[in-house]
Design a protein around this motif. Structure first.
Motif, PDB file in Angstrom:
ATOM      1  N   TYR A   1       0.837  -1.208   0.000  1.00 30.80           N
ATOM      2  CA  TYR A   1       0.000   0.000   0.000  1.00 30.80           C
ATOM      3  C   TYR A   1       0.870   1.255   0.000  1.00 30.80           C
ATOM      4  N   PHE A   2       1.872   1.254   0.865  1.00 39.78           N
ATOM      5  CA  PHE A   2       2.724   2.440   0.934  1.00 39.78           C
ATOM      6  C   PHE A   2       3.577   2.581  -0.331  1.00 39.78           C
TER       7      PHE A   2
ATOM      8  N   PRO B   1      -7.961   3.676   3.271  1.00 37.45           N
ATOM      9  CA  PRO B   1      -6.740   2.880   3.364  1.00 37.45           C
ATOM     10  C   PRO B   1      -7.028   1.455   3.829  1.00 37.45           C
ATOM     11  N   PRO B   2      -6.141   0.548   3.443  1.00 34.65           N
ATOM     12  CA  PRO B   2      -6.435  -0.871   3.664  1.00 34.65           C
ATOM     13  C   PRO B   2      -6.372  -1.279   5.127  1.00 34.65           C
ATOM     14  N   ARG B   3      -7.197  -2.259   5.445  1.00 37.97           N
ATOM     15  CA  ARG B   3      -7.185  -2.860   6.772  1.00 37.97           C
ATOM     16  C   ARG B   3      -6.646  -4.278   6.653  1.00 37.97           C
TER      17      ARG B   3
ATOM     18  N   GLY C   1     -13.024  -4.834   8.204  1.00 31.18           N
ATOM     19  CA  GLY C   1     -13.811  -4.067   9.155  1.00 31.18           C
ATOM     20  C   GLY C   1     -15.283  -4.436   9.128  1.00 31.18           C
ATOM     21  N   ALA C   2     -15.699  -5.140   8.100  1.00 30.35           N
ATOM     22  CA  ALA C   2     -17.116  -5.508   7.986  1.00 30.35           C
ATOM     23  C   ALA C   2     -17.404  -6.871   8.602  1.00 30.35           C
TER      24      ALA C   2
ATOM     25  N   LEU D   1     -12.958  14.562   4.527  1.00 31.98           N
ATOM     26  CA  LEU D   1     -13.407  13.174   4.513  1.00 31.98           C
ATOM     27  C   LEU D   1     -13.889  12.920   3.086  1.00 31.98           C
TER      28      LEU D   1
ATOM     29  N   GLY E   1     -15.789   2.651   2.725  1.00 35.84           N
ATOM     30  CA  GLY E   1     -15.880   3.681   3.755  1.00 35.84           C
ATOM     31  C   GLY E   1     -15.309   5.000   3.263  1.00 35.84           C
ATOM     32  N   LEU E   2     -15.152   5.901   4.202  1.00 37.15           N
ATOM     33  CA  LEU E   2     -14.553   7.197   3.898  1.00 37.15           C
ATOM     34  C   LEU E   2     -13.095   7.182   4.348  1.00 37.15           C
ATOM     35  N   ALA E   3     -12.368   8.151   3.863  1.00 33.28           N
ATOM     36  CA  ALA E   3     -10.969   8.287   4.262  1.00 33.28           C
ATOM     37  C   ALA E   3     -10.685   9.754   4.550  1.00 33.28           C
ATOM     38  N   THR E   4      -9.766   9.980   5.467  1.00 30.65           N
ATOM     39  CA  THR E   4      -9.340  11.336   5.771  1.00 30.65           C
ATOM     40  C   THR E   4      -8.145  11.677   4.891  1.00 30.65           C
TER      41      THR E   4
ATOM     42  N   GLY F   1       0.468   8.773   4.438  1.00 30.82           N
ATOM     43  CA  GLY F   1      -0.730   9.601   4.537  1.00 30.82           C
ATOM     44  C   GLY F   1      -1.284   9.874   3.157  1.00 30.82           C
ATOM     45  N   LEU F   2      -2.519  10.332   3.153  1.00 29.84           N
ATOM     46  CA  LEU F   2      -3.242  10.507   1.890  1.00 29.84           C
ATOM     47  C   LEU F   2      -3.377  11.989   1.549  1.00 29.84           C
TER      48      LEU F   2
ATOM     49  N   TRP G   1      -0.219   6.734  10.709  1.00 30.01           N
ATOM     50  CA  TRP G   1       0.246   6.426   9.354  1.00 30.01           C
ATOM     51  C   TRP G   1      -0.660   7.021   8.282  1.00 30.01           C
ATOM     52  N   THR G   2      -1.918   7.201   8.607  1.00 32.12           N
ATOM     53  CA  THR G   2      -2.812   7.709   7.564  1.00 32.12           C
ATOM     54  C   THR G   2      -3.296   9.124   7.855  1.00 32.12           C
ATOM     55  N   ASP G   3      -3.329   9.506   9.119  1.00 32.26           N
ATOM     56  CA  ASP G   3      -3.819  10.832   9.474  1.00 32.26           C
ATOM     57  C   ASP G   3      -2.674  11.761   9.876  1.00 32.26           C
TER      58      ASP G   3
ATOM     59  N   THR H   1      -0.062  13.500   7.560  1.00 34.43           N
ATOM     60  CA  THR H   1      -0.509  14.491   6.580  1.00 34.43           C
ATOM     61  C   THR H   1      -0.479  15.888   7.191  1.00 34.43           C
TER      62      THR H   1
ATOM     63  N   ARG I   1     -13.742   2.704  16.097  1.00 39.30           N
ATOM     64  CA  ARG I   1     -12.741   2.637  15.038  1.00 39.30           C
ATOM     65  C   ARG I   1     -11.883   3.887  15.081  1.00 39.30           C
TER      66      ARG I   1
ATOM     67  N   ARG J   1     -10.024   5.274  12.693  1.00 39.37           N
ATOM     68  CA  ARG J   1     -10.152   6.156  11.530  1.00 39.37           C
ATOM     69  C   ARG J   1     -11.610   6.597  11.395  1.00 39.37           C
TER      70      ARG J   1
ATOM     71  N   GLY K   1     -13.333   7.926   9.121  1.00 37.65           N
ATOM     72  CA  GLY K   1     -14.047   7.582   7.904  1.00 37.65           C
ATOM     73  C   GLY K   1     -14.587   6.169   7.882  1.00 37.65           C
TER      74      GLY K   1
END
Lengths: 127, 387
Positions: free
Chosen positions: A19-20, A42-44, A48-49, A79, A87-90, A114-115, B135-137, B140, B246, B248, B250
């Motif tokens: 992913y990175f 981002p991947p888990r 999560g479901a 978001l 889902g959503l991502a930040t 980070g995104l 790592w994701t938040d 940034t 959770r 994150r 989102g």
């Protein structure tokens, strides 16, 4: 007293290394559960479901729609929903002066994790 | 049902220290005042739980051993508890669990944090950004205020809450703080002042945000049998609950709702044998003005939390007074100490000896609510007055 501490971390990315690696190329690599097909970006490592532990990598387009955004003195954050993700991502907005409601995953500055999302018109096609 | 008594407690002022004192001084002051308040001696303490959010703030790894030494406590059980903003409250739970399990007779829980004086605010803000998914938040550059802002936008859309509601909370909590000699921001402000303060992250303005504070707080926990007078007159921790969400934002089904608080609340109520309707006072984790409403909603303390806010339910003279201490917005937020101070405030209110604005008639139950992250790790305690 005064004390200055300088730290220079090297952080192994473990199972998220693909992913990175993709992120550094500006590509969106999601995780898809082999049991329920839920797609996380981002991947888990664990779904999560459904809690499934078998995940496959799946390429996304990197396009995303902005659901909410907030503007600060030092930038703007949002978001967003990446196409194909459940889902959503930040994200941080790479061009916060723009106001478009959609964008595309950007190459992170300085190869940081980070995104970052580059806002652009929905009909733009840079693929 | 827990039989753990809050035998005593004390806190230092929460503020930005300019008197040259340091966290070791604050810990000693809070501890010895708390021991005295509990009508005990330091040598009666057989366990210490220290809460501190980050070694980056304290510049002290292994703080439990250090603080035990500073307090002159040796040969005791000592540990450090950390859970972001909930660190202090989780430390209270850890101390209570030691008493309940018979592992200790009298536990001192010391929360401390030099959130204001050790590092520049920007450095603290950058570190707080790592409180979420680093790592994701965090990397940034997103900060705490921005994540809370994104969350509360969803809450506003779903509930009709507005910035006027948030301003009313920002004002009320600062007004409550004016009666609190330990408060960081005892401000005489009006809604217009909130609206005129600079935007930090839409919809939040500076006066919607809690400050970075220095300070320490301590409570002494014990079973009744471990106290000279059986803890007569002192409140007890009737129920405790913890639940995570959770990390994150989102990934949450409803990013604007603090749903894990409801899980923690139900656990605490079940342990206490109480109902939400019996809660007569609350200290709520108002890291941001809107977060107070989100927390009250998540805890299930009102069916229509926005309507209740507008009707004055949460005012000092309302049916459920909230944050008479001033909360984080008014009293301040030295992270490790915050939850300890919330529990202390609830206990002292139930006992009718709170040092700040008191509830008109002490109720049977009071609730303390704390969280780390954006309501990611949630701790709830229900305290019960002595009968």
């Amino acid at each position: 007293m005064k004390y200055r501490l300088t730290l220079d971390y090297t952080v192994p990315e473990g199972t998220l290394a693909p992913y990175f690696d993709a992120l550094r190329q500006g590509q969106a690599l999601a995780a898809q559960c082999t049991s329920c097909a839920a797609t996380s970006f981002p991947p888990r490592p664990i779904c999560g479901a459904c809690g499934g532990r078998e995940m496959n990598w799946r390429d996304l387009t990197g396009r995303a729609g902005v659901v909410r955004r907030t503007d600060t003195e030092n930038g703007a954050f949002a978001l967003v929903r990446f196409d194909g993700a459940d889902g959503l991502a930040t994200v941080a907005l790479a061009n916060p002066a723009e106001r478009q409601a959609a964008g595309r995953l950007a190459v992170p500055p300085d190869a940081r994790p980070g995104l970052w999302l580059q806002l652009e018109n929905e009909d733009d096609d840079h693929a | 049902m827990s039989g753990v008594v809050v035998a005593g407690g004390a806190m230092t002022p929460f503020n930005r220290r300019k008197d040259g004192s340091g966290m070791r001084d604050w810990a000693r002051a809070a501890f010895f005042d708390a021991v005295a308040d509990a009508r005990l001696e330091a040598g009666d303490i057989d366990a210490l739980v220290v809460a501190s959010e980050s070694d980056f703030f304290t510049l002290q790894l292994n703080p439990a051993a250090l603080i035990a030494d500073e307090l002159g406590l040796f040969g005791i059980a000592a540990q450090r508890v950390e859970g972001g903003g909930a660190s202090g409250h989780l430390a209270v739970h850890a101390g209570a669990a030691m008493v309940m399990a018979g592992r200790a007779r009298r536990v001192a829980v010391v929360g401390l944090e030099p959130s204001a004086s050790h590092l520049p605010g920007a450095a603290v803000g950058a570190l707080y950004g790592l409180s979420f998914d680093a790592w994701t938040d965090g990397m940034t550059g997103i900060d705490s205020t921005s994540l809370y802002a994104l969350s509360v936008q969803a809450f506003m859309e779903e509930t009709g809450a507005g910035q006027d509601d948030f301003a009313a909370i920002a004002v009320r909590n600062r007004q409550n703080a004016r009666a609190n000699p330990n408060a960081h921001l005892p401000l005489d402000i009006a809604a217009a002042d909130v609206a005129a303060s600079p935007v930090i992250a839409q919809p939040y303005r500076r006066l919607d945000c809690s400050p970075l504070s220095d300070g320490a707080a301590c409570v002494i926990l014990a079973g009744a049998a471990g106290l000279p007078d059986g803890g007569a007159g002192r409140a007890r921790i009737a129920g405790m609950g913890v639940a995570n969400d959770r990390v994150r934002l989102g990934e949450r089904a409803r990013p604007g709702r603090f749903e894990a608080k409801g899980v923690a609340m139900r656990r605490a109520l079940a342990e206490a044998g109480a109902t939400a309707a019996e809660i007569g006072l609350a200290e709520i984790y108002d890291s941001y003005s809107g977060a107070q409403l989100q927390a009250l909603d998540g805890l299930g303390l009102a069916g229509d939390v926005v309507g209740a806010e507008r009707e004055g339910v949460f005012a000092a003279d309302g049916a459920l007074p909230v944050n008479l201490s001033g909360g984080l917005l008014g009293q301040g937020a030295p992270v490790g100490a915050t939850g300890v101070a919330q529990v202390l405030a609830c206990a002292l209110q139930l006992e009718g000896r709170y040092f700040g604005r008191r509830v008109a008639t002490p109720p049977r139950y009071a609730l303390a609510d704390t969280h780390g992250g954006v309501a990611t790790l949630n701790a709830v305690s229900i305290l019960e007055a002595a009968r």
